[in-house]
Design a protein around this motif. Structure first.
Motif, PDB file in Angstrom:
ATOM      1  N   VAL A  50     -21.337 -49.300 -28.136  1.00 50.72           N
ATOM      2  CA  VAL A  50     -20.161 -49.474 -28.421  1.00 50.72           C
ATOM      3  C   VAL A  50     -18.953 -48.889 -27.699  1.00 50.72           C
ATOM      4  O   VAL A  50     -17.844 -49.400 -27.620  1.00 50.72           O
ATOM      5  CB  VAL A  50     -19.710 -48.688 -29.773  1.00 50.72           C
ATOM      6  N   SER A  51     -19.249 -48.421 -26.453  1.00 52.07           N
ATOM      7  CA  SER A  51     -18.565 -48.040 -25.435  1.00 52.07           C
ATOM      8  C   SER A  51     -18.817 -48.426 -24.188  1.00 52.07           C
ATOM      9  O   SER A  51     -19.862 -48.636 -23.912  1.00 52.07           O
ATOM     10  CB  SER A  51     -18.114 -46.431 -25.534  1.00 52.07           C
ATOM     11  N   VAL A  52     -17.621 -48.253 -23.362  1.00 51.31           N
ATOM     12  CA  VAL A  52     -17.762 -48.999 -21.936  1.00 51.31           C
ATOM     13  C   VAL A  52     -18.995 -48.111 -21.270  1.00 51.31           C
ATOM     14  O   VAL A  52     -19.799 -48.549 -20.535  1.00 51.31           O
ATOM     15  CB  VAL A  52     -16.481 -48.716 -21.287  1.00 51.31           C
ATOM     16  N   HIS A  53     -19.197 -46.720 -21.287  1.00 52.29           N
ATOM     17  CA  HIS A  53     -20.136 -45.988 -20.594  1.00 52.29           C
ATOM     18  C   HIS A  53     -21.504 -46.419 -20.971  1.00 52.29           C
ATOM     19  O   HIS A  53     -22.239 -46.437 -20.214  1.00 52.29           O
ATOM     20  CB  HIS A  53     -19.860 -44.591 -20.354  1.00 52.29           C
ATOM     21  N   GLN A  54     -21.698 -46.881 -22.349  1.00 50.59           N
ATOM     22  CA  GLN A  54     -22.804 -47.192 -22.787  1.00 50.59           C
ATOM     23  C   GLN A  54     -23.127 -48.475 -22.286  1.00 50.59           C
ATOM     24  O   GLN A  54     -24.518 -48.787 -21.745  1.00 50.59           O
ATOM     25  CB  GLN A  54     -23.165 -47.161 -24.314  1.00 50.59           C
ATOM     26  N   LEU A  55     -22.328 -49.311 -22.170  1.00 47.57           N
ATOM     27  CA  LEU A  55     -22.460 -50.689 -21.284  1.00 47.57           C
ATOM     28  C   LEU A  55     -23.155 -50.353 -19.946  1.00 47.57           C
ATOM     29  O   LEU A  55     -23.940 -51.141 -19.425  1.00 47.57           O
ATOM     30  CB  LEU A  55     -21.327 -51.587 -21.615  1.00 47.57           C
ATOM     31  N   GLN A  56     -22.070 -49.698 -19.167  1.00 46.56           N
ATOM     32  CA  GLN A  56     -22.588 -49.154 -17.883  1.00 46.56           C
ATOM     33  C   GLN A  56     -24.017 -48.801 -17.707  1.00 46.56           C
ATOM     34  O   GLN A  56     -24.665 -49.225 -16.734  1.00 46.56           O
ATOM     35  CB  GLN A  56     -21.631 -48.216 -17.407  1.00 46.56           C
ATOM     36  N   GLN A  57     -24.427 -47.976 -18.470  1.00 43.75           N
ATOM     37  CA  GLN A  57     -25.833 -47.411 -18.457  1.00 43.75           C
ATOM     38  C   GLN A  57     -26.898 -48.481 -18.844  1.00 43.75           C
ATOM     39  O   GLN A  57     -27.881 -48.636 -18.126  1.00 43.75           O
ATOM     40  CB  GLN A  57     -25.986 -46.346 -19.474  1.00 43.75           C
ATOM     41  N   ALA A  58     -26.358 -49.166 -19.696  1.00 47.32           N
ATOM     42  CA  ALA A  58     -27.511 -50.289 -20.076  1.00 47.32           C
ATOM     43  C   ALA A  58     -27.690 -51.477 -18.768  1.00 47.32           C
ATOM     44  O   ALA A  58     -28.787 -51.788 -18.770  1.00 47.32           O
ATOM     45  CB  ALA A  58     -27.049 -51.044 -21.303  1.00 47.32           C
ATOM     46  N   LEU A  59     -26.561 -51.752 -18.390  1.00 46.89           N
ATOM     47  CA  LEU A  59     -26.758 -52.587 -17.232  1.00 46.89           C
ATOM     48  C   LEU A  59     -27.262 -51.871 -15.993  1.00 46.89           C
ATOM     49  O   LEU A  59     -28.271 -52.535 -15.239  1.00 46.89           O
ATOM     50  CB  LEU A  59     -25.314 -53.074 -16.626  1.00 46.89           C
ATOM     51  N   ARG A  60     -27.178 -50.590 -15.582  1.00 49.10           N
ATOM     52  CA  ARG A  60     -27.917 -49.891 -14.592  1.00 49.10           C
ATOM     53  C   ARG A  60     -29.384 -49.914 -15.175  1.00 49.10           C
ATOM     54  O   ARG A  60     -30.148 -50.011 -14.141  1.00 49.10           O
ATOM     55  CB  ARG A  60     -27.494 -48.494 -14.480  1.00 49.10           C
ATOM     56  N   LEU A  61     -29.896 -49.529 -16.114  1.00 49.48           N
ATOM     57  CA  LEU A  61     -31.313 -49.433 -16.458  1.00 49.48           C
ATOM     58  C   LEU A  61     -31.719 -50.942 -16.454  1.00 49.48           C
ATOM     59  O   LEU A  61     -33.031 -51.178 -16.036  1.00 49.48           O
ATOM     60  CB  LEU A  61     -31.475 -49.182 -18.202  1.00 49.48           C
ATOM     61  N   ALA A  62     -31.165 -52.083 -16.568  1.00 51.33           N
ATOM     62  CA  ALA A  62     -31.572 -53.319 -16.347  1.00 51.33           C
ATOM     63  C   ALA A  62     -31.653 -53.818 -14.873  1.00 51.33           C
ATOM     64  O   ALA A  62     -32.076 -54.728 -14.655  1.00 51.33           O
ATOM     65  CB  ALA A  62     -30.812 -54.327 -17.165  1.00 51.33           C
ATOM     66  N   GLY A  63     -31.056 -52.867 -13.992  1.00 51.78           N
ATOM     67  CA  GLY A  63     -31.234 -53.263 -12.664  1.00 51.78           C
ATOM     68  C   GLY A  63     -30.155 -53.961 -12.097  1.00 51.78           C
ATOM     69  O   GLY A  63     -30.058 -54.448 -10.934  1.00 51.78           O
ATOM     70  N   VAL A  64     -28.962 -53.860 -12.947  1.00 48.70           N
ATOM     71  CA  VAL A  64     -27.679 -54.523 -12.524  1.00 48.70           C
ATOM     72  C   VAL A  64     -26.678 -53.690 -11.837  1.00 48.70           C
ATOM     73  O   VAL A  64     -26.450 -52.579 -12.499  1.00 48.70           O
ATOM     74  CB  VAL A  64     -27.079 -55.300 -13.337  1.00 48.70           C
ATOM     75  N   ASP A  65     -26.513 -53.954 -10.653  1.00 48.21           N
ATOM     76  CA  ASP A  65     -25.336 -53.063  -9.930  1.00 48.21           C
ATOM     77  C   ASP A  65     -23.850 -53.814 -10.148  1.00 48.21           C
ATOM     78  O   ASP A  65     -23.488 -54.438  -9.113  1.00 48.21           O
ATOM     79  CB  ASP A  65     -25.790 -52.937  -8.419  1.00 48.21           C
ATOM     80  N   LYS A  66     -23.255 -53.466 -11.227  1.00 47.09           N
ATOM     81  CA  LYS A  66     -22.076 -54.200 -11.536  1.00 47.09           C
ATOM     82  C   LYS A  66     -21.120 -53.240 -11.783  1.00 47.09           C
ATOM     83  O   LYS A  66     -21.007 -52.439 -12.654  1.00 47.09           O
ATOM     84  CB  LYS A  66     -22.225 -55.235 -12.868  1.00 47.09           C
ATOM     85  N   GLU A  67     -19.924 -53.280 -10.894  1.00 53.27           N
ATOM     86  CA  GLU A  67     -18.854 -52.322 -11.039  1.00 53.27           C
ATOM     87  C   GLU A  67     -17.964 -52.914 -12.541  1.00 53.27           C
ATOM     88  O   GLU A  67     -17.626 -53.933 -12.351  1.00 53.27           O
ATOM     89  CB  GLU A  67     -17.776 -52.317 -10.057  1.00 53.27           C
ATOM     90  N   ILE A  68     -17.697 -52.088 -13.161  1.00 54.62           N
ATOM     91  CA  ILE A  68     -16.940 -52.310 -14.422  1.00 54.62           C
ATOM     92  C   ILE A  68     -15.491 -52.118 -14.157  1.00 54.62           C
ATOM     93  O   ILE A  68     -15.186 -50.743 -13.547  1.00 54.62           O
ATOM     94  CB  ILE A  68     -17.250 -51.832 -15.624  1.00 54.62           C
TER      95      ILE A  68
END
Length: 145
Positions: free
Chosen positions: A122-140
């Motif tokens: 529900v929050s930006v930092h949670q989305l950032q963590q989910a993407l990192r765990l999936a192996g995505v290096d995406k700067e928000i």
């Protein structure tokens, strides 16, 4: 959304402090009985303070934040984004009222191989963590509010 803990905030996590968005540059813990201090920086990488972790708030995900970071809205009101993992794999991420879903698609055969339903982002930092765990290096990045 609850109280943030140091384990919730890896470096780069976006949070809000006194109505202003910033990302975590570092966290320092000087003694067990003192509150951790979080060094925050803004989007221009300018330092703007060490603040107690208790003063931080999560930033709720909004359509404007998603659109600023490449997500598109479907006719059904869901947001989606395709992110390249490597030569043969693409991560398809979409959000709806029911939660988030991450699917890894293998391009060579076009076959869906893995799906992960993640209901509690529900929050930006949670989305950032989910993407990192999936192996995505995406700067928000944050939109100009």
């Amino acid at each position: 959304m609850g109280t943030l803990k140091t384990t919730d905030l890896p470096v780069g996590s976006w949070v809000r402090h006194e109505g202003r968005e910033g990302f975590v540059a570092s966290i320092s813990i000087s003694a067990p009985d003192y509150s951790p201090l979080v060094m925050l920086m803004d989007q221009g990488y300018l330092f703007w303070g060490n603040v107690p972790i208790e003063s931080l708030e999560p930033i709720p995900i909004t359509p404007k934040i998603l659109e600023t970071n490449g997500w598109r809205e479907s006719p059904r009101g869901e947001f989606y984004h395709y992110l390249r993992l490597d030569k043969n794999r693409t991560l398809y991420v979409h959000a709806s009222l029911n939660g988030w879903c991450m699917e890894i698609i293998y391009d060579a055969a076009g076959i869906l191989r893995t799906t992960h339903f993640i209901p509690d982002i529900v929050s930006v930092h949670q989305l950032q963590q989910a993407l990192r765990l999936a192996g995505v290096d995406k700067e928000i990045v944050m939109p100009n509010m």
